[in-house]
Design an enzyme around this catalytic site. Sequence first.
Site, PDB file in Angstrom:
ATOM      1  N   GLY A 272       0.813  -1.220   0.000  1.00 53.40           N
ATOM      2  CA  GLY A 272       0.000   0.000   0.000  1.00 53.40           C
ATOM      3  C   GLY A 272       0.846   1.269   0.000  1.00 53.40           C
TER       4      GLY A 272
ATOM      5  N   GLY B 109      -0.595  -2.019   9.986  1.00 48.74           N
ATOM      6  CA  GLY B 109      -1.053  -0.634   9.914  1.00 48.74           C
ATOM      7  C   GLY B 109      -0.599   0.082   8.656  1.00 48.74           C
TER       8      GLY B 109
ATOM      9  N   CYS C 151      -9.190   0.564   4.632  1.00 50.12           N
ATOM     10  CA  CYS C 151      -8.596   1.577   5.510  1.00 50.12           C
ATOM     11  C   CYS C 151      -9.679   2.252   6.343  1.00 50.12           C
ATOM     12  CB  CYS C 151      -7.896   2.665   4.690  1.00 50.12           C
ATOM     13  SG  CYS C 151      -6.641   2.079   3.563  1.00 50.12           S
TER      14      CYS C 151
END
Length: 300
Positions: free
Chosen positions: A45, A71, A128
């Site tokens: 990401g 995360g 997200c």
Amino acid sequence: MNMKVNLAGVEFKNPVMEASGTFGSGAEYSEFVDLNRLGAVVTKGVANVPWPGNPTPRIAETYGGMINAIGLQNPGIDVFTKRDIPFLKQYDTKIIVNVCGKTTEDYLEVVERLGDEPVDMLEINISCPNVKEGGIAFGQDPKAVEAITRACKAHAKQPIIMKLSPNVTDITVMAKAAEAGGADVISLINTLTGMKIDVNRRTFALANKTGGLSGPAIKPVAVRMVYQAANAVSVPIIGMGGIQNSDDALEFILAGASAVAIGTANFHNPYATVDVIDGIAKYMEKNGIDDINTLIGAVK
């Protein structure tokens, strides 16, 4: 024997790629895997600014898989465009950039920055948390799915893939929302929310308390969701969730996926992607199948 598949006008030499976040951006696996052999490389990401990720510990092993709460740690779009895209351009493979953000504006900034970069597709990670909506993931509300898809599509120069979260009541509602927003392709499933408790320390195994469950344990759920989505929408699907070998990959293809992504398996078998490509070729040869496209959605 034809193993080529076409997703939204982009031709892949075969239907196999790795799942975002399990392969870095290709460099660390390039000493094990000839990246030229993959249908595509899907990057980790990428956000508009660097993200430090969650506090540690952030990975725990579980029966039949693992839980992660990384995360979405990433160096941000500036480093990515300078370092990772030039590296991947050395190879004859498609480049899919996974995009993450905390607000719609974050996503759009990355989508626009990638408009002039030599990448083939964008995969929008809507698992997200949406900071403006109290932290609920974009992908858990069909209205939000449609809105973020429409916004990304309006700003993107490349075809967009919407990566759907399985942490919803009805996956077909989310798939239809992404299609209504103009998604070119959908990919599913992302990880299932899970938790592990360390009984000896009497505390959570992950600092974040919960994390994303991946690996073989989630495969039956993933196959079911891909099948449901494939029968609800007409856009192509990239299927993923617990694929370890070519038989697993073929389950997804027969359920309706036009391509497959391999994630957690890369951690214990860095050759997993090429093993799957070779295994699919052997299956086609053994069963006299000339064109992989005849297998897509063959089980009704």
